[in-house]
Design an enzyme around this catalytic site. Structure first.
Site, PDB file in Angstrom:
ATOM      1  N   VAL A  99       0.865  -1.181   0.000  1.00 63.35           N
ATOM      2  CA  VAL A  99       0.000   0.000   0.000  1.00 63.35           C
ATOM      3  C   VAL A  99       0.898   1.226   0.000  1.00 63.35           C
ATOM      4  CG1 VAL A  99      -1.603   1.362   1.404  1.00 63.35           C
ATOM      5  CG2 VAL A  99      -1.991  -1.087   1.099  1.00 63.35           C
ATOM      6  N   CYS A 100       0.488   2.240  -0.722  1.00 69.43           N
ATOM      7  CA  CYS A 100       1.165   3.535  -0.743  1.00 69.43           C
ATOM      8  C   CYS A 100       2.625   3.359  -1.195  1.00 69.43           C
ATOM      9  CB  CYS A 100       1.042   4.194   0.629  1.00 69.43           C
ATOM     10  SG  CYS A 100       1.374   5.969   0.667  1.00 69.43           S
ATOM     11  N   THR A 101       3.557   4.010  -0.526  1.00 70.67           N
ATOM     12  CA  THR A 101       4.957   3.933  -0.951  1.00 70.67           C
ATOM     13  C   THR A 101       5.616   2.615  -0.590  1.00 70.67           C
ATOM     14  OG1 THR A 101       5.644   5.082   1.076  1.00 70.67           O
ATOM     15  CG2 THR A 101       5.288   6.434  -0.892  1.00 70.67           C
TER      16      THR A 101
END
Length: 252
Positions: free
Chosen positions: A130-132
């Site tokens: 998820v995300c970075t």
């Protein structure tokens, strides 16, 4: 006195319901084996949202993993507790998961973390983020030749440096790689993955238990909808994360 059912109990009930449904599902008799990475400076919601929705699939088989056991501080100071270290993490996993956060650039350069991810990913059924967190997977060489997404601030600038093709979507499946956009997209990711693991009825039940029916008060969840002034404010907050991630990717 009867106890109230816990969310884990509800998850198990949802699993049983999905197995009895008429719709064919990708069902396994055993719990799903999940390992979720913790590291200093992670974003807690990147992990906690998916953990909440996936825990019912993994009673007794969901590991919170860090370099060493114990409390790990998130990027807002909230601490999560790792119950196992890299050596103690199960070797064969159904789901390997990596969150993002301000600590991403450091993890992109951390040899022990990258080696751990490469080892477990070699046998995992699903390699996810998820995300970075996708940048950490990319730094480990695990997104080379894959379509992937990340937080909007780094997606198009950093992912190509790591061999991935950036995709501006909320959740991206490419073979056994699953990447999600920024922070709140972790909920969408977890439901999409739960559907692959146990079928749509299980995922719908988990969504209802969580009452996940978002109605945000503002249309500002992307640069396009937020507009240039708000985007500029957000970019200032994210400047160090973007610069650190670019430097770590270029250093490879």
């Amino acid at each position: 006195m009867d106890r109230f059912p816990s969310r884990r109990d509800i998850g198990a009930a949802a699993l049983a319901a999905s197995l009895l449904a008429a719709q064919p599902v990708r069902a396994q008799a055993r719990p799903v084996r999940i390992a979720m990475l913790l590291y200093p400076g992670m974003t807690a919601l990147d992990l906690v949202g998916p953990q909440e929705l996936l825990a019912g699939l993994a009673p007794g088989s969901l590991s919170l993993v860090a370099r060493t056991k114990g409390a790990v501080a998130s990027d807002t100071g909230l601490a999560l507790v790792a119950d196992t270290d890299f050596d103690g993490c199960p070797r064969d996993l159904d789901v390997l998961f990596v969150p993002g956060g301000d600590g991403t650039p450091t993890q992109m350069r951390d040899a022990a973390t990258l080696a751990f991810l490469r080892d477990r990913a070699a046998r995992a059924a699903w390699v996810t983020s998820v995300c970075t967190g996708s940048l950490i997977l990319g730094a480990a060489g695990l997104l080379q030749g894959y379509r992937a997404t990340s937080h909007w601030s780094v997606r198009d600038r950093v992912l190509p440096l790591l061999g991935a093709t950036p995709v501006a979507e909320r959740v991206v499946f490419d073979r056994n790689r699953v990447t999600a956009a920024g922070i709140s997209a972790g909920l969408d990711f977890a439901l999409a993955l739960a559907a692959r693991l146990r079928g749509d009825d299980y995922a719908r039940t988990a969504q209802l238990v969580a009452e996940y029916a978002p109605q945000p008060p503002f249309a500002a969840g992307s640069p396009a909808s937020a507009g240039p002034a708000i985007t500029k404010e957000a970019e200032a907050i994210l400047r160090d994360l973007v610069a650190g991630s670019l430097a770590a990717a270029e250093a490879r």
